[in-house]
Design a protein around this motif. Structure first.
Motif, PDB file in Angstrom:
ATOM      1  N   LEU A 196       0.820  -1.202   0.000  1.00  0.00           N
ATOM      2  CA  LEU A 196       0.000   0.000   0.000  1.00  0.00           C
ATOM      3  C   LEU A 196       0.856   1.254   0.000  1.00  0.00           C
ATOM      4  O   LEU A 196       1.722   1.438   0.842  1.00  0.00           O
ATOM      5  N   GLU A 197       0.617   2.125  -0.980  1.00  0.00           N
ATOM      6  CA  GLU A 197       1.288   3.416  -1.011  1.00  0.00           C
ATOM      7  C   GLU A 197       0.517   4.412  -0.159  1.00  0.00           C
ATOM      8  O   GLU A 197      -0.672   4.258   0.089  1.00  0.00           O
ATOM      9  N   ASP A 198       1.196   5.447   0.288  1.00  0.00           N
ATOM     10  CA  ASP A 198       0.596   6.436   1.165  1.00  0.00           C
ATOM     11  C   ASP A 198      -0.229   7.429   0.341  1.00  0.00           C
ATOM     12  O   ASP A 198       0.113   8.605   0.200  1.00  0.00           O
ATOM     13  N   LEU A 199      -1.338   6.918  -0.215  1.00  0.00           N
ATOM     14  CA  LEU A 199      -2.206   7.734  -1.059  1.00  0.00           C
ATOM     15  C   LEU A 199      -3.629   7.659  -0.530  1.00  0.00           C
ATOM     16  O   LEU A 199      -3.991   6.747   0.207  1.00  0.00           O
ATOM     17  N   GLY A 200      -4.461   8.610  -0.964  1.00  0.00           N
ATOM     18  CA  GLY A 200      -5.855   8.608  -0.561  1.00  0.00           C
ATOM     19  C   GLY A 200      -6.738   7.907  -1.579  1.00  0.00           C
ATOM     20  O   GLY A 200      -6.286   7.439  -2.631  1.00  0.00           O
ATOM     21  N   GLU A 201      -8.027   7.879  -1.261  1.00  0.00           N
ATOM     22  CA  GLU A 201      -9.008   7.158  -2.068  1.00  0.00           C
ATOM     23  C   GLU A 201     -10.152   8.088  -2.466  1.00  0.00           C
ATOM     24  O   GLU A 201     -10.678   8.831  -1.634  1.00  0.00           O
ATOM     25  N   VAL A 202     -10.533   8.050  -3.727  1.00  0.00           N
ATOM     26  CA  VAL A 202     -11.738   8.724  -4.195  1.00  0.00           C
ATOM     27  C   VAL A 202     -12.883   7.717  -4.152  1.00  0.00           C
ATOM     28  O   VAL A 202     -12.748   6.592  -4.643  1.00  0.00           O
ATOM     29  N   GLY A 203     -14.000   8.123  -3.560  1.00  0.00           N
ATOM     30  CA  GLY A 203     -15.127   7.202  -3.433  1.00  0.00           C
ATOM     31  C   GLY A 203     -16.435   7.937  -3.244  1.00  0.00           C
ATOM     32  O   GLY A 203     -16.550   9.129  -3.541  1.00  0.00           O
ATOM     33  N   SER A 204     -17.429   7.222  -2.734  1.00  0.00           N
ATOM     34  CA  SER A 204     -18.765   7.770  -2.455  1.00  0.00           C
ATOM     35  C   SER A 204     -19.360   8.468  -3.673  1.00  0.00           C
ATOM     36  O   SER A 204     -20.028   9.492  -3.554  1.00  0.00           O
ATOM     37  N   ILE A 205     -19.127   7.919  -4.874  1.00  0.00           N
ATOM     38  CA  ILE A 205     -19.656   8.522  -6.095  1.00  0.00           C
ATOM     39  C   ILE A 205     -21.059   7.954  -6.324  1.00  0.00           C
ATOM     40  O   ILE A 205     -21.227   6.860  -6.850  1.00  0.00           O
ATOM     41  N   TYR A 206     -22.048   8.719  -5.892  1.00  0.00           N
ATOM     42  CA  TYR A 206     -23.443   8.302  -6.009  1.00  0.00           C
ATOM     43  C   TYR A 206     -24.272   9.434  -6.598  1.00  0.00           C
ATOM     44  O   TYR A 206     -24.052  10.602  -6.286  1.00  0.00           O
ATOM     45  N   VAL A 207     -25.230   9.056  -7.450  1.00  0.00           N
ATOM     46  CA  VAL A 207     -26.126  10.013  -8.094  1.00  0.00           C
ATOM     47  C   VAL A 207     -27.550   9.483  -7.960  1.00  0.00           C
ATOM     48  O   VAL A 207     -27.787   8.283  -8.134  1.00  0.00           O
ATOM     49  N   LEU A 208     -28.495  10.358  -7.639  1.00  0.00           N
ATOM     50  CA  LEU A 208     -29.893   9.939  -7.575  1.00  0.00           C
ATOM     51  C   LEU A 208     -30.292   9.203  -8.853  1.00  0.00           C
ATOM     52  O   LEU A 208     -29.937   9.636  -9.952  1.00  0.00           O
ATOM     53  N   PRO A 209     -31.023   8.098  -8.725  1.00  0.00           N
ATOM     54  CA  PRO A 209     -31.365   7.314  -9.915  1.00  0.00           C
ATOM     55  C   PRO A 209     -31.986   8.122 -11.040  1.00  0.00           C
ATOM     56  O   PRO A 209     -31.683   7.885 -12.215  1.00  0.00           O
ATOM     57  N   GLY A 210     -32.813   9.097 -10.736  1.00  0.00           N
ATOM     58  CA  GLY A 210     -33.464   9.873 -11.776  1.00  0.00           C
ATOM     59  C   GLY A 210     -32.546  10.789 -12.554  1.00  0.00           C
ATOM     60  O   GLY A 210     -32.934  11.313 -13.604  1.00  0.00           O
ATOM     61  N   PHE A 211     -31.325  10.982 -12.071  1.00  0.00           N
ATOM     62  CA  PHE A 211     -30.368  11.875 -12.737  1.00  0.00           C
ATOM     63  C   PHE A 211     -29.149  11.125 -13.267  1.00  0.00           C
ATOM     64  O   PHE A 211     -28.203  11.748 -13.746  1.00  0.00           O
ATOM     65  N   GLN A 212     -29.151   9.808 -13.199  1.00  0.00           N
ATOM     66  CA  GLN A 212     -28.021   9.041 -13.689  1.00  0.00           C
ATOM     67  C   GLN A 212     -27.977   9.058 -15.216  1.00  0.00           C
ATOM     68  O   GLN A 212     -28.990   9.210 -15.879  1.00  0.00           O
ATOM     69  N   GLY A 213     -26.772   8.945 -15.766  1.00  0.00           N
ATOM     70  CA  GLY A 213     -26.608   8.937 -17.216  1.00  0.00           C
ATOM     71  C   GLY A 213     -26.626  10.300 -17.861  1.00  0.00           C
ATOM     72  O   GLY A 213     -26.704  10.401 -19.088  1.00  0.00           O
ATOM     73  N   GLN A 214     -26.535  11.366 -17.050  1.00  0.00           N
ATOM     74  CA  GLN A 214     -26.594  12.719 -17.591  1.00  0.00           C
ATOM     75  C   GLN A 214     -25.334  13.536 -17.295  1.00  0.00           C
ATOM     76  O   GLN A 214     -25.342  14.748 -17.409  1.00  0.00           O
ATOM     77  N   GLY A 215     -24.258  12.864 -16.909  1.00  0.00           N
ATOM     78  CA  GLY A 215     -22.987  13.541 -16.716  1.00  0.00           C
ATOM     79  C   GLY A 215     -22.754  14.112 -15.335  1.00  0.00           C
ATOM     80  O   GLY A 215     -21.774  14.831 -15.126  1.00  0.00           O
ATOM     81  N   VAL A 216     -23.620  13.797 -14.372  1.00  0.00           N
ATOM     82  CA  VAL A 216     -23.450  14.334 -13.020  1.00  0.00           C
ATOM     83  C   VAL A 216     -22.177  13.775 -12.373  1.00  0.00           C
ATOM     84  O   VAL A 216     -21.403  14.514 -11.757  1.00  0.00           O
ATOM     85  N   ALA A 217     -21.950  12.479 -12.509  1.00  0.00           N
ATOM     86  CA  ALA A 217     -20.755  11.880 -11.927  1.00  0.00           C
ATOM     87  C   ALA A 217     -19.487  12.477 -12.537  1.00  0.00           C
ATOM     88  O   ALA A 217     -18.498  12.719 -11.833  1.00  0.00           O
ATOM     89  N   SER A 218     -19.507  12.723 -13.834  1.00  0.00           N
ATOM     90  CA  SER A 218     -18.346  13.323 -14.479  1.00  0.00           C
ATOM     91  C   SER A 218     -18.074  14.721 -13.942  1.00  0.00           C
ATOM     92  O   SER A 218     -16.919  15.112 -13.748  1.00  0.00           O
ATOM     93  N   ALA A 219     -19.136  15.491 -13.690  1.00  0.00           N
ATOM     94  CA  ALA A 219     -18.967  16.825 -13.119  1.00  0.00           C
ATOM     95  C   ALA A 219     -18.385  16.746 -11.711  1.00  0.00           C
ATOM     96  O   ALA A 219     -17.526  17.552 -11.328  1.00  0.00           O
ATOM     97  N   LEU A 220     -18.833  15.777 -10.945  1.00  0.00           N
ATOM     98  CA  LEU A 220     -18.301  15.581  -9.595  1.00  0.00           C
ATOM     99  C   LEU A 220     -16.821  15.201  -9.634  1.00  0.00           C
ATOM    100  O   LEU A 220     -16.007  15.730  -8.871  1.00  0.00           O
ATOM    101  N   ILE A 221     -16.477  14.286 -10.524  1.00  0.00           N
ATOM    102  CA  ILE A 221     -15.084  13.858 -10.630  1.00  0.00           C
ATOM    103  C   ILE A 221     -14.193  15.014 -11.079  1.00  0.00           C
ATOM    104  O   ILE A 221     -13.085  15.203 -10.561  1.00  0.00           O
ATOM    105  N   ALA A 222     -14.665  15.803 -12.032  1.00  0.00           N
ATOM    106  CA  ALA A 222     -13.877  16.947 -12.494  1.00  0.00           C
ATOM    107  C   ALA A 222     -13.598  17.915 -11.350  1.00  0.00           C
ATOM    108  O   ALA A 222     -12.478  18.428 -11.204  1.00  0.00           O
ATOM    109  N   ALA A 223     -14.598  18.185 -10.516  1.00  0.00           N
ATOM    110  CA  ALA A 223     -14.405  19.087  -9.377  1.00  0.00           C
ATOM    111  C   ALA A 223     -13.429  18.505  -8.369  1.00  0.00           C
ATOM    112  O   ALA A 223     -12.573  19.213  -7.827  1.00  0.00           O
ATOM    113  N   MET A 224     -13.542  17.196  -8.130  1.00  0.00           N
ATOM    114  CA  MET A 224     -12.632  16.569  -7.172  1.00  0.00           C
ATOM    115  C   MET A 224     -11.200  16.572  -7.695  1.00  0.00           C
ATOM    116  O   MET A 224     -10.247  16.835  -6.943  1.00  0.00           O
ATOM    117  N   LEU A 225     -11.015  16.308  -8.992  1.00  0.00           N
ATOM    118  CA  LEU A 225      -9.661  16.313  -9.548  1.00  0.00           C
ATOM    119  C   LEU A 225      -9.043  17.702  -9.476  1.00  0.00           C
ATOM    120  O   LEU A 225      -7.852  17.851  -9.204  1.00  0.00           O
TER     121      LEU A 225
END
Length: 208
Positions: A96-125
């Protein structure tokens, strides 16, 4: 994937966001676990994720950082960054390297498939780049979500065969921040964080 939802905001959560963030976990985790045939594990995972974001928002010294996607005042998606969970530590052991973890990527079912997760990942990066973070781990034990991460990040850094039982592997990716800009990505997360795992409640995570 470009977000197709007008008016979407991605920002750090505040106390008034907690109730709608809890709803994201309740609905998206229940659906994901039902599709995997492990609905009996969903309540503990939901409770763990709710505790995680609550502590992140209310405790200044807490190790986990969350971002939320919002429409108006309502949270419709989440993402987190923090210490590696127990599953990564068990799978990688001494490597194990001394790095962190990205997780808890969840989107309400009614909004999935519309790029919400990608927007979240972009902000986190962008946030991780501001901290000088170069790499992070991402792990997943849900088969449907694993297919999305395989398309996004390629072959995993580590495959723990039969980790959740025969035929149910746990996959871990070691990702470069600058090379991980969202592209062909779906919206149903993992571990938890973390996203998205079968729940194992601990201070350092444990989301399947």
């Amino acid at each position: 994937m470009k977000c197709r939802i007008q008016g979407l905001k991605v920002e750090r959560p505040v106390p008034d966001d907690l109730d709608s963030a809890y709803r994201v976990f309740e609905e998206s985790i229940a659906l994901a676990f039902e599709e995997e045939g492990i609905s009996h594990d969903a309540p503990a995972e939901i409770e763990y994720k709710q505790q995680l974001i609550r502590s992140s928002v209310l405790e200044d010294t807490y190790d986990f950082v969350f971002f939320v996607a919002k429409l108006g005042d309502a949270v419709i998606g989440t993402i987190s960054y923090g210490p590696c969970g127990d599953d990564i530590r068990r799978c990688l052991g001494e490597g194990l390297e001394d790095l962190g973890e990205v997780g808890s990527i969840y989107v309400l079912p009614g909004f999935q498939g519309q790029g919400v997760a990608s927007a979240l990942i972009a902000a986190m990066l962008e946030y991780l780049q501001s901290l000088g973070v170069k790499r992070f781990y991402l792990d997943c034990g849900l088969k449907s979500a694993q297919q999305k991460w395989l398309r996004k990040f390629g072959q995993p850094y580590k495959t723990a065969k039969d980790y959740w039982g025969e035929g149910s592997d746990h996959l871990i990716w070691l990702c470069a921040v600058e090379a991980s800009a969202p592209a062909e990505l779906g919206d149903r997360g993992l571990e938890e964080n973390s996203a998205s795992t079968r729940p194992q409640l601990s201070d350092s995570g444990g989301s399947r």
